[in-house]
Enzyme design. Sequence first.
Site, PDB file in Angstrom:
ATOM      1  N   PRO A  55     -13.738  -3.278  10.192  1.00 46.05           N
ATOM      2  CG  PRO A  55     -12.516  -1.298  10.278  1.00 46.05           C
ATOM      3  CD  PRO A  55     -13.417  -2.175  11.101  1.00 46.05           C
ATOM      4  CG  PHE A  56     -11.946  -8.987   7.184  1.00 47.81           C
ATOM      5  CD1 PHE A  56     -11.358  -9.747   8.177  1.00 47.81           C
ATOM      6  CD2 PHE A  56     -12.045  -9.528   5.908  1.00 47.81           C
ATOM      7  CE1 PHE A  56     -10.884 -11.021   7.919  1.00 47.81           C
ATOM      8  CE2 PHE A  56     -11.572 -10.800   5.639  1.00 47.81           C
ATOM      9  CZ  PHE A  56     -10.988 -11.549   6.648  1.00 47.81           C
TER      10      PHE A  56
END
Length: 71
Positions: A2-3
């Site tokens: 996740p970013f």
Amino acid sequence: MPFANFKVPAGSLDEKQKQEIVTRATELYVDMYGERARANTMVLVEEVTDGGWGIGGNVLTLAMLQQPPGD
């Protein structure tokens, strides 16, 4: 992994506020994907140079963003 990438006006947040963004964004991903996401979540808070962004065809400055609505 996740970013999350947050772009904010330079000088508009202090270190505590940046930490809050990192913590809350990480918690959001953990809520969505489970605890396994915590160790792999990357949150980037980028400070954009004053006058380095705009909306609706107009360049925005920190001073403009700090004005009360309607001014």
